[in-house]
Design an enzyme around this catalytic site. Structure first.
Site, mmCIF file in Angstrom:
data_model
loop_
_atom_site.group_PDB
_atom_site.id
_atom_site.type_symbol
_atom_site.label_atom_id
_atom_site.label_comp_id
_atom_site.label_asym_id
_atom_site.label_seq_id
_atom_site.Cartn_x
_atom_site.Cartn_y
_atom_site.Cartn_z
ATOM 1 N N HIS A 170 -10.855 -5.876 -6.395
ATOM 2 C CA HIS A 170 -10.950 -6.606 -5.119
ATOM 3 C C HIS A 170 -9.601 -7.204 -4.711
ATOM 4 O O HIS A 170 -9.553 -8.215 -4.012
ATOM 5 C CB HIS A 170 -11.995 -7.740 -5.172
ATOM 6 C CG HIS A 170 -13.301 -7.331 -5.756
ATOM 7 N ND1 HIS A 170 -14.367 -6.939 -4.990
ATOM 8 C CD2 HIS A 170 -13.709 -7.213 -7.043
ATOM 9 C CE1 HIS A 170 -15.381 -6.615 -5.782
ATOM 10 N NE2 HIS A 170 -15.007 -6.770 -7.032
ATOM 11 N N SER A 291 15.961 -3.464 9.771
ATOM 12 C CA SER A 291 15.362 -3.721 11.074
ATOM 13 C C SER A 291 16.480 -3.734 12.114
ATOM 14 O O SER A 291 17.627 -4.030 11.788
ATOM 15 C CB SER A 291 14.651 -5.075 11.025
ATOM 16 O OG SER A 291 14.699 -5.703 12.289
ATOM 17 N N LYS A 297 16.029 -7.629 6.718
ATOM 18 C CA LYS A 297 14.845 -6.829 6.370
ATOM 19 C C LYS A 297 15.150 -5.573 5.565
ATOM 20 O O LYS A 297 16.152 -4.917 5.775
ATOM 21 C CB LYS A 297 14.114 -6.380 7.650
ATOM 22 C CG LYS A 297 13.407 -7.473 8.414
ATOM 23 C CD LYS A 297 12.193 -8.042 7.697
ATOM 24 C CE LYS A 297 11.029 -7.107 7.545
ATOM 25 N NZ LYS A 297 10.368 -6.808 8.809
ATOM 26 N N GLU A 304 5.326 3.894 3.977
ATOM 27 C CA GLU A 304 4.433 3.711 5.140
ATOM 28 C C GLU A 304 4.126 5.046 5.811
ATOM 29 O O GLU A 304 3.005 5.300 6.244
ATOM 30 C CB GLU A 304 5.074 2.764 6.153
ATOM 31 C CG GLU A 304 5.085 1.315 5.685
ATOM 32 C CD GLU A 304 5.992 0.454 6.550
ATOM 33 O OE1 GLU A 304 5.459 -0.375 7.293
ATOM 34 O OE2 GLU A 304 7.222 0.614 6.488
#
Ligand code: ARG
Length: 472
Positions: A170, A291, A297, A304
């Site tokens: 979980h 970024s 970043k 992804e």
């Protein structure tokens, strides 16, 4: 007169071997645009030629064409193969597909004898033969890529039998496990993927060539012979089914989909682990991006995209199922789209596999952070409950309830289980002795999971041995 007519036909056939002489007009530009598949199916040129060579040899052996013609055709096809491989060939859209492009080239090379190749054959059995051969050939590459990823994961396992991190259920800390145990989980997934791939090829491996358009043929062909030349197990049994069967393509797409789901789950974990709150891993710079506005970043784009990509792959599986669902027997042109779908899924999955292989080869594990994350989570509560069973003769349920009460007490006191004193523990049961406190040790917890398939270094080392033997 006959000679003039023949040379006229030969000339026309050279341009387009299956020109429809019974239709008064040729296809419009629009029909050509929707009908032509050469941009996609030229990828099967090798398989198409391989299939045609087998067919020509069979026609020769069965004396359907003369030995001389067989040799002429086979040699012509071999020249075409080299020309294509050398990039010397320009495919023509107006010739629709790879089958007619190759046939037309054959006319150019050997003249009218080329017209004998399509005896006892149809594009319907030809295309499904090519397609099966293509999937079979390329599944080997896929298998190798899966194996390469398994190898990287097994190497991680070898180095990290003692590296501890939280195991989750979980997405809540559940029990401590080793990093080796974790990476071997993916090794098993990939192992099943490889087995599924094998199963798919095993079922696919029957020869559809010789089914003709749908009814078989009146020529005395030998389908066992073409089967053996093309390394199929045997000929398919029903011609009608053979030319309309795309089950193998659906199965292959399913295998690709499941591989991509596994990669997606893996990618998701990388994304999570690279997140600052987790900080379990440092991504290789080459597989991350910055970024355009926030100078600090480091984004896990590679992972992804692997995760996002799986969406396309699942929809491709869905797309083929939908194409098939309403089709009457046997061939309909709807089927032509199957190749676009398979090629795109194959390319996407191959790329994703390569990206993940590179990712795991160059990722850095913050092992200290991983271990710290197990602390303050009472991840060894189950081990304490097990101690009560093993040493105080509790039933597991009794032990579970008592441990639950102790956890509640610790929470109230704002302490972790391992911060409770023996006296505090003994308030719950006098017989709890000092050695019970060992169960709170994370290392002990992992070391004790010695069951087959468990996370102890001892079990994991066994699994590594097994994995090396089975997969590498
Ligand atoms: N290009 C076609 C395909 O990929 C080949 C089969 C054509 N058959 C036909 N009956 N028109 O499906």
């Amino acid at each position: 007169m006959k000679i003039i007519v023949n040379s006229f036909i030969a000339h026309a056939m050279k341009k387009n071997p299956s020109r429809n002489t019974h239709l008064n007009k040729g296809p419009s530009k629009l029909l050509e645009a929707i009908n032509s598949s050469i941009d996609v199916d030229q990828r099967m040129y090798k398989e198409d030629i391989e299939g045609s060579i087998a067919h020509a040899k069979m026609l020769g052996k069965q004396k359907i064409i003369s030995k001389k013609d067989e040799v002429k055709i086979v040699n012509g096809l071999k020249v075409i193969l080299t020309n294509i491989q050398k990039g010397k060939v320009k495919f023509k859209k107006e010739l629709e597909d790879i089958h007619m492009n190759v046939e037309s080239m054959l006319f150019q090379h050997i003249g009218a004898t080329a017209g004998k190749l399509h005896t006892a054959r149809s594009r319907n059995d030809q295309v499904v033969t090519d397609f099966k051969l293509w999937i079979r050939n390329n599944s080997d590459d896929l298998d190798k890529m899966l194996q390469k990823l398994q190898k990287v994961l097994i190497n991680i396992a070898k180095k990290h039998t003692d590296t501890i991190l939280p195991g989750y259920t979980h997405l809540q800390v559940a029990q401590p496990i080793s990093l080796a145990h974790y990476s071997l989980a993916y090794v098993e997934m990939m192992g099943r993927d490889r087995q599924r791939l094998k199963n798919c090829i095993e079922i696919l491996n029957e020869n559809p060539l010789g089914s003709g358009a749908l009814a078989g043929t009146s020529f005395p062909i030998d389908r066992n012979y073409t089967a053996s030349l093309l390394k199929f197990k045997k000929p398919t049994v029903n011609a009608l089914d053979s030319v309309s069967d795309r089950d193998f393509a659906v199965e292959f797409l399913f295998v690709l989909s499941l591989i991509s789901i596994h990669l997606s789950r893996m990618a998701d974990e990388v994304i999570l682990w690279a997140n600052q709150q987790f900080n379990f891993v440092k991504l290789p710079d080459e597989l991350a991006t910055g970024s355009s506005i926030m100078p600090q970043k480091k984004n896990p784009d590679g992972a992804e995209l692997v995760r996002g990509n799986s969406g396309n792959i699942i929809s491709n599986l869905n797309a083929l199922l939908i194409i098939l669902k309403g089709l009457p027997l046997a061939y309909s042109k709807d089927l032509q789209d199957d190749k676009k779908i398979i090629f795109s899924s194959f390319d996407n999955v191959s790329l994703a596999l390569e990206v993940m292989t590179e990712m795991w080869s160059s990722i850095t594990f913050n092992t200290h952070v991983m271990k710290e994350a197990v602390k303050n989570s009472n991840a060894t509560a189950t081990d304490f409950a097990n101690w009560l069973v093993q040493h105080l003769n509790f039933s597991f349920r009794e032990a579970y309830h008592l441990t639950g009460k102790i956890v509640a007490y610790a929470n109230k006191k704002n302490k972790n289980l391992d911060q409770l004193s023996l006296e505090e523990l003994q308030k719950f049961n006098k017989k709890i002795s000092i050695d019970a406190k060992n169960t709170f040790s994370i290392e002990e917890s992992v070391k004790n999971k010695k069951s087959f398939g468990g996370t102890s270094p001892q079990s994991v080392k066994q699994t590594i041995k097994y994995a090396i033997k089975k997969y590498l």
